[in-house]
Every structure is written in structure tokens, then in C-alpha cells.
Design an enzyme around this catalytic site. Structure first.
Site, short mmCIF file in Angstrom:
data_model
loop_
_atom_site.label_atom_id
_atom_site.label_comp_id
_atom_site.label_asym_id
_atom_site.label_seq_id
_atom_site.Cartn_x
_atom_site.Cartn_y
_atom_site.Cartn_z
N VAL A 1 0.92 -1.33 -0.16
CA VAL A 1 -0.16 -0.17 -0.18
C VAL A 1 0.84 1.33 -0.08
O VAL A 1 0.75 2.16 -0.83
CB VAL A 1 -0.99 0.01 1.04
CG1 VAL A 1 -1.39 1.43 1.43
CG2 VAL A 1 -2.01 -0.85 0.91
N THR B 1 -5.57 -0.43 7.53
CA THR B 1 -6.78 -0.74 7.90
C THR B 1 -6.90 -0.69 9.38
O THR B 1 -6.31 -1.80 9.88
CB THR B 1 -7.28 -2.12 6.93
OG1 THR B 1 -7.11 -1.79 5.60
CG2 THR B 1 -8.76 -2.52 7.40
N LEU C 1 -7.04 -0.26 -2.78
CA LEU C 1 -6.32 -0.73 -4.09
C LEU C 1 -6.40 -2.23 -3.92
O LEU C 1 -6.47 -3.01 -2.69
CB LEU C 1 -5.10 -0.22 -3.95
CG LEU C 1 -3.83 -0.33 -3.16
CD1 LEU C 1 -3.59 -1.91 -3.19
CD2 LEU C 1 -2.97 0.53 -3.21
N ALA D 1 -17.11 -18.05 -8.65
CA ALA D 1 -16.97 -19.09 -7.69
C ALA D 1 -15.56 -19.74 -7.94
O ALA D 1 -15.21 -19.80 -8.91
CB ALA D 1 -18.13 -20.12 -8.05
N GLY D 2 -15.09 -20.15 -6.68
CA GLY D 2 -13.76 -21.06 -6.94
C GLY D 2 -13.30 -21.52 -5.60
O GLY D 2 -14.18 -22.13 -4.92
N CYS E 1 -5.48 -9.03 3.25
CA CYS E 1 -7.03 -8.19 3.54
C CYS E 1 -8.25 -9.03 4.13
O CYS E 1 -8.59 -8.79 5.28
CB CYS E 1 -7.25 -7.07 2.62
SG CYS E 1 -5.84 -5.98 2.21
#
Ligand code: NAD
Length: 442
Positions: free
Chosen positions: A11, A121, A151, A250-251, A258
Site C-alpha cells: 500500500v 486498515t 487498492l 466461484a472458486g 486483507c
């Protein structure tokens, strides 16, 4: 403006370089001397498309500098941006150690009015805590602001230069003016709000996106049982403007530095004020289980993995990054090893980072996708890098010991895989391998 960015990770580095690209004078700080030396030499310590040329260009233009001396950077700055890590504690809460240490160092270096922004965060109340720490060390004027970052790794430069919105949380009109001047060239969508709401916007956004992922993954799991195709379902859902098509793929679930950390932190933030965030707890639970769908399919297709060779394509938590923090591949490869398999792994950029997190004598570190497929009894695709999507599946089939392809990211068209002679196991889609039950409707 003169900007000091504290922390040159995914970041801080991208933000610092992009602020310089906007014409500001940026001093990027990190306590990691090796990182700073590499950056000064024109290198980039992370894999992030487009970042390196931008860094070199702005250094050459004299707008971008790198240092380990936090005090020097802060002394010169009008705006200080704190972008250090906030990893998870074992309890799930965000670890504030780095934020508090940075705040103390900033406080000790203050020499006049500055806006101190936290881009990391952080739980609600942290910016106020940072302000208190600085206030204990410096009795001159300054303002605090929350400046959450949205981002995505892999598209970080584009996301930073063309954000959907900028969120600024501050109680000071002076800081609000300075920060809107700084960000106005990027977007007209500036959400100016109070500090606590800005802090919450970041967590709520990530929690919502994680919810969308777990939701479509559960729909996929049901699709497998009822013979529906989750790709068709997601398309039909996503065209509804109220739903939107993003994050409906989907996966094997979300990973990265994060979503896992921020969902757990928000559950803790809620718990600390005696609120049981039941929905988000389920989102996390669903995500934890989803990755093992790959192992279940492997078991169905191959039986016992003991003594078998399994190829693994993709280790990064998503394509276009070398970040393996909380990557589903970590647990999947570990399970394969535990079940007695030899694992041939390949990722275009994340091999070294993965190996630092998890290594084993039964892992074969391959130099190409084809090498990982060579002689394997089954192949598991875990990260949807373009080079896997574009590969010659006929050649893959010829290279493999037995032609089983478990596609954890739904990269391929069923017909294409079938034409290559592979047995195909995608997520939430009927394939010629799947057992389509007869539905008995009452
Ligand atoms: P990171 O671990 O990649 O980088 C943090 C950097 O801060 C490290 O290089 C570390 O050496 C440095 N650092 C720590 N303490 C320091 C100090 N006192 N002085 C100077 N440098 C110091 O972390 P990251 O992925 O860039 O994330 C930073 C924050 O941004 C986190 O809170 C994260 O949740 C948030 N965030 C991350 C992303 C992402 O995609 N990675 C996106 C949005 C928000």
C-alpha cells in the site's frame, strides 16, 4: 505538497509513487534497510505491474525519495501517511503494534502543523488513539485523518490513479481542505466523513465483498449437487444492477492479506461491543471450507493421494501478485503433503514467497507450468494466471501421467478440456465427470 509515507509495503509504496506521479514531493520511509536500498537502486521489492517504471521516472524527476530515517521525512512533510501493516493477532483482532510505534516516532519528529493520516486498515477508534499518542509527544497544532485504502494487488497502480472513490474521515476543516486538494485530481467521488465512519467504511466494504464471494461459492456447491452451472447463474444474477457482476466468481475462496484479516477483525470489533456478527462468522466459515473442495474432487477422481504425484498450478492468492499471505494454496499443498503425495508446484512469480512460508522435501519446485504437469497423476489449478488459461491443453494431457484436471478457478471451457482428452473437475459446473442427480420434485 510534501508527503511522508511511512511503510513501503504493497500500500505505502504504491501510494507514495502515485502521489509523486501527481506532482507532489514524496519521501517514502521503511525501517527495512534492504527494501530501501533496493528502491533507491531502481528496484521494487514486490511484484506489482507498472510500478517499477513509475518509481524510476519519479526518482529521476526528483519528486520521489526513499529513506529509513522517519524523522527526516516527517520533519519535511505537510502530510504524513501511515501505511504500516496491521496483521491479525491469534484472537483475530488487528495488531496495532506497528501503528502505535509509527505514531510514537511521528510524534517525536513533529516540528509544525501537519495532517497525520492513517491509510492502514485499522479498527474504529485507532485514528483517535494515534492522535492521542502524537499529542502526548508534541504540543503544537496537527490534525488526524482516516484515509482508508481500497487498492487491489495486481491492479494497484490503476486503482490508485483511477479510484472509484476516496474516503476521507476527519473532524478538521483545515485537514479536509488539504486532503481534498491532494486527491481531487484522482476523482470527483470524495466521501468526506467523520473519522470513525471512514474507519468502518473500509471494514464494511471488505466484509461485503467477502460475503459476495462466500455467497457465490455456496451457490456453486449447490449447483454441483443439482446440476446447474454457477457461471450461468452468476451471469444471470450479475446483470441485475442491484446485484452487479463483480465478486460473483466461484472458486476456492478468498485469501490474501486483507479479506481474511479484515473479516476476522470486524467480527472482533463487533464482539468487543457485545454484537454477535453472525452473518460474517458464516462467511469466514464457508471460506475456510471452500478450498478443500479441491481435495474432495481429487479424492473422488483419483482415490488415495498417497504415493501419487500431484501438479499444482498457482500459489499466489490471486493472479498478478507475488503475495501468498493466506493463499488457499498454502493449506491445499500442505494437505496434499500430509496425505502422502509428491507435489510439483509452479507459479509465475510467487514461488520464492511461498517457499519462505512453506517448504517440504516432497515439494518439487518447477520452472514452468508444463514441468509441473509432467508425469503428474492429477493437476490442480489454484490461481487463475493467464498463462494457465492460454496453455496448450493437448500438450498438457500428453505430459501427464493420468489426465485429471481439477480447476479451482473455473478457467476453462468444458468443451475445450474435453477435446484435449482431460477429465475435468471445475467448481459449481456440470462436467462430463460430474454425477448429475435426477431431481425428484415433490
Ligand atoms: P506490508 O506488510 O506489505 O507493508 C508494511 C511495511 O511497513 C513493511 O515494509 C514494514 O517494514 C513497514 N513498517 C512497519 N513499521 C514501520 C515503521 N515504524 N517505520 C517504517 N516502516 C515501517 O503491508 P501492506 O500490504 O502494504 O498493508 C498495509 C496496510 O494497508 C494494512 O493495514 C493493510 O490491511 C492495508 N491494506 C492493504 C491492502 C493490500 O492489498 N495489501 C489493500 C488495502 C489496505
Amino acid at each position: 505538497m510534501r508527503i511522508a509515507v511511512i511503510g513501503t509495503g504493497y500500500v505505502g509504496l504504491v501510494s507514495g509513487i502515485c502521489y509523486a506521479e501527481l506532482g507532489h514531493h514524496v519521501y517514502c520511509v521503511d525501517k527495512d534497510e534492504a527494501k530501501i536500498n533496493m528502491l533507491r537502486g531502481g528496484g521494487i521489492p514486490i511484484y506489482e505491474p507498472g510500478l517499477q517504471p513509475l518509481s524510476v521516472k519519479n526518482m529521476a524527476d526528483g519528486r520521489l525519495r526513499f529513506t529509513t530515517e522517519l524523522a527526516e521525512a516527517v520533519t519535511e512533510a505537510d502530510v504524513v501517511v501511515i501505511a504500516v501493516g496491521t496483521p491479525s493477532l491469534p484472537s483475530g483482532e488487528a495488531d496495532m503494534t506497528y501503528i502505535e510505534a509509527a505514531a510514537r516516532e511521528v510524534g517525536a519528529a513533529m516540528n509544525g502543523y501537519k495532517v497525520i493520516c492513517v491509510k492502514s486498515t485499522v479498527p474504529v477508534g485507532t485514528n483517535e488513539r494515534v492522535g492521542r499518542i502524537i499529542g502526548e509527544l508534541y504540543d503544537g497544532p496537527f490534525d488526524s485523518a482516516s484515509l482508508p485504502e481500497f487498492l487491489r494487488e495486481g491492479t494497484a497502480v490503476r486503482d490508485t490513479l483511477h479510484p472509484d472513490r476516496i474516503v476521507i474521515g476527519t473532524g478538521s476543516s483545515r485537514a479536509a481542505h488539504i486532503l481534498s486538494d491532494l486527491h481531487r485530481p484522482l476523482t470527483s467521488q470524495i466521501v468526506m466523513t467523520d473519522i470513525r465512519s471512514a474507519e468502518m467504511i473500509k471494514y464494511a466494504s471488505n466484509a461485503f465483498l467477502a460475503t459476495k464471494i462466500s455467497f457465490i461459492n455456496e451457490i456453486a456447491n449447490i449447483c454441483e449437487k443439482v446440476g446447474a452451472d454457477v457461471i450461468e447463474v452468476a451471469k444471470g444474477m450479475g446483470l441485475d444492477n442491484r446485484i452487479g457482476s463483480s465478486f460473483l466468481r466461484a472458486g476456492i475462496g478468498y485469501g490474501g492479506s486483507c479479506f481474511p484479516k479484515d473479516t476476522n477483525a470486524l467480527i472482533q470489533i463487533a464482539g468487543n461491543v457485545e454484537y454477535d456478527f453472525k452473518l460474517l462468522k458464516s462467511v469466514v466459515e464457508v471460506n475456510k471450507g471452500q478450498r478443500f473442495g479441491v481435495i474432495d474432487k481429487l479424492r473422488k477422481a483419483l482415490g488415495d493421494a498417497d504415493g501419487r504425484t500431484i501438479g499444482v498450478w498457482g500459489l499466489a492468492f490471486k493472479p498478478e501478485t507475488d503475495d501468498v499471505r493466506e493463499a488457499p494454496a498454502l493449506e491445499i499443498v500442505e494437505q496434499l503433503i500430509d496425505s502422502g503425495a509428491e507435489v510439483s508446484v509452479y507459479d509465475p512469480v510467487a514461488m520464492a514467497n511461498f517457499r519462505r512460508m512453506f517448504d517440504h522435501p516432497r515439494i518439487l519446485w518447477c520452472g514452468s507450468a508444463m514441468e509441473a504437469a509432467q508425469g503428474s497423476d492429477a493437476l490442480c489449478l489454484l490461481t487463475e494466471w493467464k498463462e494457465f488459461a492460454d496453455i496448450d491443453l493437448g500438450a498438457v494431457k500428453s505430459a501427464m501421467g493420468s489426465p485429471i484436471l481439477i480447476d479451482g478457478r473455473n478457467v476453462y471451457d468444458d468443451k475445450r478440456v474435453r477435446a484435449a482428452g482431460l477429465h475435468y473437475y471445475p467448481v459449481g459446473r456440470p462436467s462430463h465427470e460430474a454425477f448429475i442427480p435426477e431431481l425428484i420434485l415433490e
